[in-house]
Design a protein around this motif. Structure first.
Motif, PDB file in Angstrom:
ATOM      1  N   ARG A   1       0.817  -1.208   0.000  1.00 15.92           N
ATOM      2  CA  ARG A   1       0.000   0.000   0.000  1.00 15.92           C
ATOM      3  C   ARG A   1       0.850   1.256   0.000  1.00 15.92           C
ATOM      4  NH1 ARG A   1      -3.613  -2.356   3.765  1.00 15.92           N
ATOM      5  NH2 ARG A   1      -5.561  -2.986   2.805  1.00 15.92           N
ATOM      6  N   THR A   2       0.308   2.301  -0.588  1.00 15.05           N
ATOM      7  CA  THR A   2       0.883   3.629  -0.399  1.00 15.05           C
ATOM      8  C   THR A   2       0.370   4.138   0.945  1.00 15.05           C
ATOM      9  OG1 THR A   2      -1.002   4.741  -1.417  1.00 15.05           O
ATOM     10  CG2 THR A   2       0.798   4.059  -2.875  1.00 15.05           C
ATOM     11  N   LEU A   3       0.926   5.238   1.414  1.00 17.68           N
ATOM     12  CA  LEU A   3       0.450   5.827   2.670  1.00 17.68           C
ATOM     13  C   LEU A   3      -1.039   6.146   2.583  1.00 17.68           C
ATOM     14  CD1 LEU A   3       2.123   8.518   4.852  1.00 17.68           C
ATOM     15  CD2 LEU A   3      -0.181   8.910   4.027  1.00 17.68           C
ATOM     16  N   GLU A   4      -1.449   6.717   1.461  1.00 19.75           N
ATOM     17  CA  GLU A   4      -2.852   7.114   1.309  1.00 19.75           C
ATOM     18  C   GLU A   4      -3.778   5.900   1.330  1.00 19.75           C
ATOM     19  OE1 GLU A   4      -0.222  10.244   0.106  1.00 19.75           O
ATOM     20  OE2 GLU A   4      -0.343   8.169  -0.625  1.00 19.75           O
ATOM     21  N   GLU A   5      -3.377   4.816   0.680  1.00 15.45           N
ATOM     22  CA  GLU A   5      -4.182   3.597   0.671  1.00 15.45           C
ATOM     23  C   GLU A   5      -4.257   2.984   2.069  1.00 15.45           C
ATOM     24  OE1 GLU A   5      -2.928   2.419  -3.915  1.00 15.45           O
ATOM     25  OE2 GLU A   5      -2.036   1.380  -2.206  1.00 15.45           O
ATOM     26  N   LEU A   6      -3.137   2.991   2.753  1.00 17.92           N
ATOM     27  CA  LEU A   6      -3.102   2.431   4.100  1.00 17.92           C
ATOM     28  C   LEU A   6      -4.000   3.229   5.045  1.00 17.92           C
ATOM     29  CD1 LEU A   6      -1.841   0.464   6.166  1.00 17.92           C
ATOM     30  CD2 LEU A   6       0.009   2.125   6.477  1.00 17.92           C
ATOM     31  N   GLU A   7      -3.940   4.540   4.941  1.00 17.41           N
ATOM     32  CA  GLU A   7      -4.706   5.390   5.852  1.00 17.41           C
ATOM     33  C   GLU A   7      -6.209   5.183   5.695  1.00 17.41           C
ATOM     34  OE1 GLU A   7      -4.509   9.903   7.676  1.00 17.41           O
ATOM     35  OE2 GLU A   7      -3.525   9.475   5.766  1.00 17.41           O
ATOM     36  N   GLN A   8      -6.641   4.783   4.508  1.00 19.87           N
ATOM     37  CA  GLN A   8      -8.068   4.520   4.294  1.00 19.87           C
ATOM     38  C   GLN A   8      -8.570   3.358   5.146  1.00 19.87           C
ATOM     39  OE1 GLN A   8      -8.739   3.903   0.111  1.00 19.87           O
ATOM     40  NE2 GLN A   8      -8.001   5.940  -0.461  1.00 19.87           N
ATOM     41  N   HIS A   9      -7.667   2.470   5.543  1.00 26.76           N
ATOM     42  CA  HIS A   9      -8.053   1.289   6.311  1.00 26.76           C
ATOM     43  C   HIS A   9      -7.733   1.423   7.793  1.00 26.76           C
ATOM     44  CE1 HIS A   9      -8.770  -1.152   2.667  1.00 26.76           C
ATOM     45  NE2 HIS A   9      -7.747  -0.469   2.156  1.00 26.76           N
TER      46      HIS A   9
END
Length: 350
Positions: A8-16
């Motif tokens: 994941r990118t940081l942005e993708e990770l933060e969504q979860h």
């Protein structure tokens, strides 16, 4: 969107991400803190038992008052030592009329029948740890508790196994502390042997270290979910992955491998855990190590995953980006994300 669902990118990770400590971790940390409090007050607890006249139950409460030892703290010690906690106590409260039809604890410890009249039991509603104020360190170390209620329960836990009612005695058979009163050696043996059990629960843990609890929770979760075919080791190492110019094996928060894998190129998955509600340097330290660890693990044909969560961590975007860029699998700290990590582990090491 990253094509690899594990990376994941940081942005993708933060969504979860859940951002704030999960209830399970907070509860586990609270348990550890309470056990430390009990160990810290163990000597005084033992001293009070040694001074207590077993044939004069009221003597115990005179000593508690004189020593300023909180009734609810003494009660918590008894709950742990007799292994008679809130669930069985709630059942006693619910069936109080059947167990104590006279409203009294009638008991015989070998010197004739005695009785104690309950002042607060049964209580309306639920008799839980919060009601008894034995649920948090703040309550245990504070000066506010229902003394009458604590006194009722202390008497039951101290003398319950000596009740003259056979059916009640069968329920309170663990409540035997009275047997040790008057014999300093037996008191020491009773308390210390039980606290060896308690100490083993918190060995290696720091009462205020939620991060360490988070790591141990992951170890427990993975061990249970993966089953007996896998090794799940806290602070584990991987063969060939070293530091200090190759003189020391690198330690990872968690290391997973297959028990029955005896191949030359046995696969391992390292898992690093970082969860911070408030910002601190842990994420920066892990970020500084990330590239070197990723290269060494990859060169040995193994894998590294990161569990990253907490509002404090996501405020340090550069460090989290480094971890995401140097990880084979990056997940947040939620049950759904743990399931993704499980899939990753099984896919990579079988």
């Amino acid at each position: 969107m990253n094509d690899d669902r594990y990376e994941r990118t940081l942005e993708e990770l933060e969504q979860h991400a859940c951002k704030w400590w999960p209830r399970e971790v907070r509860e586990e940390a609270q348990k550890i803190s309470i056990l430390h409090t009990l160990l810290d007050t163990q000597e005084k607890f033992i001293s009070i038992l040694k001074l207590t006249d077993k044939n004069n139950a009221n003597n115990l409460f005179e000593i508690l008052d004189a020593s300023n030892f909180a009734y609810n703290l003494f009660l918590k010690h008894l709950v742990v030592l007799t292994d008679f906690g809130s669930e069985p106590l709630q059942r006693v409260n619910k069936n109080f009329a059947d167990m104590f039809p006279t409203g009294k604890l009638e008991y015989d410890i070998g010197a004739g029948k005695k009785s104690y009249t309950f002042a607060s039991l049964p209580v309306n509603g639920v008799l839980n740890n919060k009601r008894m104020k034995i649920d948090t360190v703040e309550n245990l170390t504070g000066n506010s508790c229902d003394k009458a209620l604590c006194k009722d329960i202390i008497m039951m836990l101290m003398y319950g196994a000596a009740t003259t009612n056979a059916s009640t005695r069968a329920i309170l058979f663990k409540c035997t502390p009275f047997e040790y009163l008057g014999d300093d050696g037996k008191i020491e043996d009773f308390v210390r042997k039980n606290y060896i059990r308690v100490s083993s629960i918190i060995r290696g843990k720091t009462a205020t270290d939620l991060g360490n609890v988070a790591q141990q929770y992951v170890v427990s979760y993975l061990a249970t979910a993966l089953g007996n075919n896998y090794n799940v080791k806290s602070n584990g190492t991987i063969p060939g992955v070293t530091q200090n110019d190759g003189t020391t094996l690198t330690s990872f928060d968690v290391v997973v491998d297959r028990k029955n894998d005896t191949s030359r190129h046995k696969k391992y998955v390292a898992v690093e855990v970082t969860f911070q509600e408030t910002t601190n340097s842990t994420i920066e330290r892990k970020g500084g190590q990330a590239r070197d660890r990723f290269e060494k693990i990859t060169s040995t044909r193994n894998f590294i995953a990161y569990i990253i969560d907490g509002a404090g961590n996501f405020s340090r975007t550069s460090a989290v980006r480094v971890l995401c860029d140097n990880s084979h699998c990056t997940v947040a700290y939620t049950p759904e994300e743990f399931n993704l990590l499980l899939e990753f582990i099984k896919e990579k090491i079988g």
